[in-house]
Design an enzyme around this catalytic site. Structure first.
Site, PDB file in Angstrom:
ATOM      1  N   HIS A  33      23.278  48.966  33.992  1.00 23.83           N
ATOM      2  CA  HIS A  33      23.302  48.027  35.219  1.00 23.83           C
ATOM      3  C   HIS A  33      22.005  48.557  36.074  1.00 23.83           C
ATOM      4  CE1 HIS A  33      25.970  45.677  38.056  1.00 23.83           C
ATOM      5  NE2 HIS A  33      24.768  45.824  38.727  1.00 23.83           N
TER       6      HIS A  33
ATOM      7  N   HIS B 263      28.892  40.200  37.142  1.00 26.79           N
ATOM      8  CA  HIS B 263      29.141  40.972  38.321  1.00 26.79           C
ATOM      9  C   HIS B 263      30.813  40.591  38.638  1.00 26.79           C
ATOM     10  CE1 HIS B 263      25.191  42.020  38.450  1.00 26.79           C
ATOM     11  NE2 HIS B 263      25.415  42.709  39.379  1.00 26.79           N
TER      12      HIS B 263
ATOM     13  N   GLU C 256      33.417  43.993  42.894  1.00 28.35           N
ATOM     14  CA  GLU C 256      32.640  44.921  43.822  1.00 28.35           C
ATOM     15  C   GLU C 256      32.881  44.617  45.306  1.00 28.35           C
ATOM     16  OE1 GLU C 256      28.484  43.796  44.111  1.00 28.35           O
ATOM     17  OE2 GLU C 256      27.764  45.620  44.832  1.00 28.35           O
TER      18      GLU C 256
ATOM     19  N   HIS D  57      18.705  46.329  38.063  1.00 32.02           N
ATOM     20  CA  HIS D  57      18.389  44.984  38.196  1.00 32.02           C
ATOM     21  C   HIS D  57      16.709  45.062  38.117  1.00 32.02           C
ATOM     22  CE1 HIS D  57      21.767  42.592  39.452  1.00 32.02           C
ATOM     23  NE2 HIS D  57      22.282  43.977  39.920  1.00 32.02           N
TER      24      HIS D  57
ATOM     25  N   ASP E 287      22.165  50.211  39.589  1.00 31.13           N
ATOM     26  CA  ASP E 287      21.960  48.900  40.169  1.00 31.13           C
ATOM     27  C   ASP E 287      20.638  48.644  40.719  1.00 31.13           C
ATOM     28  OD1 ASP E 287      22.865  46.668  40.988  1.00 31.13           O
ATOM     29  OD2 ASP E 287      24.516  47.425  42.589  1.00 31.13           O
ATOM     30  N   ASP E 288      20.259  49.102  41.906  1.00 27.62           N
ATOM     31  CA  ASP E 288      18.885  48.956  42.410  1.00 27.62           C
ATOM     32  C   ASP E 288      18.329  50.220  43.126  1.00 27.62           C
ATOM     33  OD1 ASP E 288      18.545  45.970  42.393  1.00 27.62           O
ATOM     34  OD2 ASP E 288      20.500  46.276  43.571  1.00 27.62           O
TER      35      ASP E 288
HETATM   36 ZN   LIG Z   1      24.072  44.487  40.180  1.00 29.32          ZN
END
Ligand SMILES: [Zn+2]
Length: 353
Positions: A27, A211, A214, A29, A292-293
């Site tokens: 995961h 996704h 969340e 991005h 994630d980021d």
């Molecule tokens: Zn994400």
């Protein structure tokens, strides 16, 4: 289990290096993987003015508790994306993401990208996808890490756009694209409307990886499972709120990409010890921790394992289980998976220094 043995194991776990634990990253991005220093350098080169949240106040204080909070997060992401101007910028981003994961014990990386966000600058979605796949092959070879791409549609755009992207992903199945996803603010758009896009990806044999679970709870996961036929969930962490749903997920072998630091940064949970990882593990879920980021949350792959070790007193045996689970949830080639699982056994077999 014997209490003394448990405690002994917990003591040991404080010293084995998590950066040496082999793991898969599922995961991450595209722009979110950019190094902060690279963002600053590229912005400077082109005279881009960056908001304070990406310069002196980095990493930014975020919250996605409401749509306004999410909008702020998305706006920062879009600003960061705008500094990618040349093909070399794209190659550099991919190469550095591979290096960062390798340094953190990554053996396999599935990077997620929505080509339509880059199409205007790079000659359309097909040309951009070709560029990304070429950059991925190059980085994989040079850095020594397995890599693949998940093409993700944006749920705030029209479902027809998602179908176009699903057809694009299908064209590249077996040529570097392994999955199809759906991202952005879960509270916007109707998940069901994206089912036709997911049917296209399903027919192409791609991993179905939206996704869900969340910003919204179990109901949103059910739709991902029943309507999109999700095989893996971006986040999915809120399955912990519904034991029946969690049982269903476990029985169907649906994997969860749990991103603890992201969850806390965006206000999904108040703190790291509230991320219900132990509940998911106890239920037998297949879990892959993800960053994630990193560009917006300031924490990378090994950091996810380290924060969960600290927040939940995880033993090295449990951390090794999480790492095994990350490979099981991946689309890495079977022979590679077996080799990496062996490396996890070696890690665990090492005496703690
Ligand atoms: Zn994400």
């Amino acid at each position: 289990m014997d209490r003394n043995r448990d405690e002994g194991e917990a003591r040991e776990s404080a010293v084995r290096s998590l950066a040496e634990l082999p793991k898969a990253h599922l995961h991450l991005h595209f722009t979110g993987s950019m190094r902060h220093a690279t963002l600053l350098e590229l912005a400077e080169r082109d005279g881009h003015h960056l908001p304070d949240a990406l310069v002196e106040d980095w990493p930014p204080t975020l919250s996605a508790a409401d749509e306004k909070g999410w909008f702020r997060f998305q706006r920062l992401y879009d600003v960061a994306r705008s500094v990618l101007r040349t093909e070399d910028d794209v190659r550099r981003l991919v190469h550095e993401a591979a290096e960062d994961d390798r340094r953190d014990g990554g053996r396999w990386l599935e990077i997620q990208v929505d080509p339509s966000g880059y199409a205007a600058k790079f000659g359309g979605i097909t040309a951009f996808t070709d560029l990304v796949l070429d950059a991925v092959r190059e980085a994989s070879r040079d850095v020594g890490i397995g890599m693949a791409v998940v093409i993700a549609a944006n749920r705030t755009r029209h479902p027809m756009d998602a179908r176009t992207l699903a057809r694009l992903a299908a064209q590249y199945a077996d040529r570097g694209v392994v999955g199809f996803g759906l991202s952005n603010d879960e509270r916007r758009g109707s998940t069901r409307d994206f089912a036709p896009a997911f049917r296209i990806a399903e027919r192409a044999g791609l991993l179905l990886d939206p996704h869900g679970g969340e910003l919204l709870g179990p109901e949103s996961i059910r739709v991902c499972v029943e309507d999109l036929h999700a095989q893996r969930l971006g986040h999915g962490v809120r399955a912990a709120e519904d034991p029946d749903l969690l049982d269903l997920i476990v029985s169907r072998g649906i994997a969860l990409e749990v991103c603890p630091v992201s969850n806390v940064a965006l206000g999904v949970y108040t703190d790291l010890s509230s991320v219900p990882l132990p509940d998911l593990m106890a239920a037998g879920a297949t879990i892959a921790l993800g960053a994630d980021d990193p560009l917006l949350f300031g924490s990378q792959l090994a950091g996810q394992y380290a924060t969960m070790r600290a927040a939940h007193d995880l033993t090295d045996t449990q951390l090794a289980d999480l790492a095994r689970s990350s490979f099981q949830a991946s689309r890495a080639p079977e022979t590679d998976k077996q080799r990496w699982l062996g490396e996890i056994d070696e890690w665990l077999g090492r005496m703690a220094p």
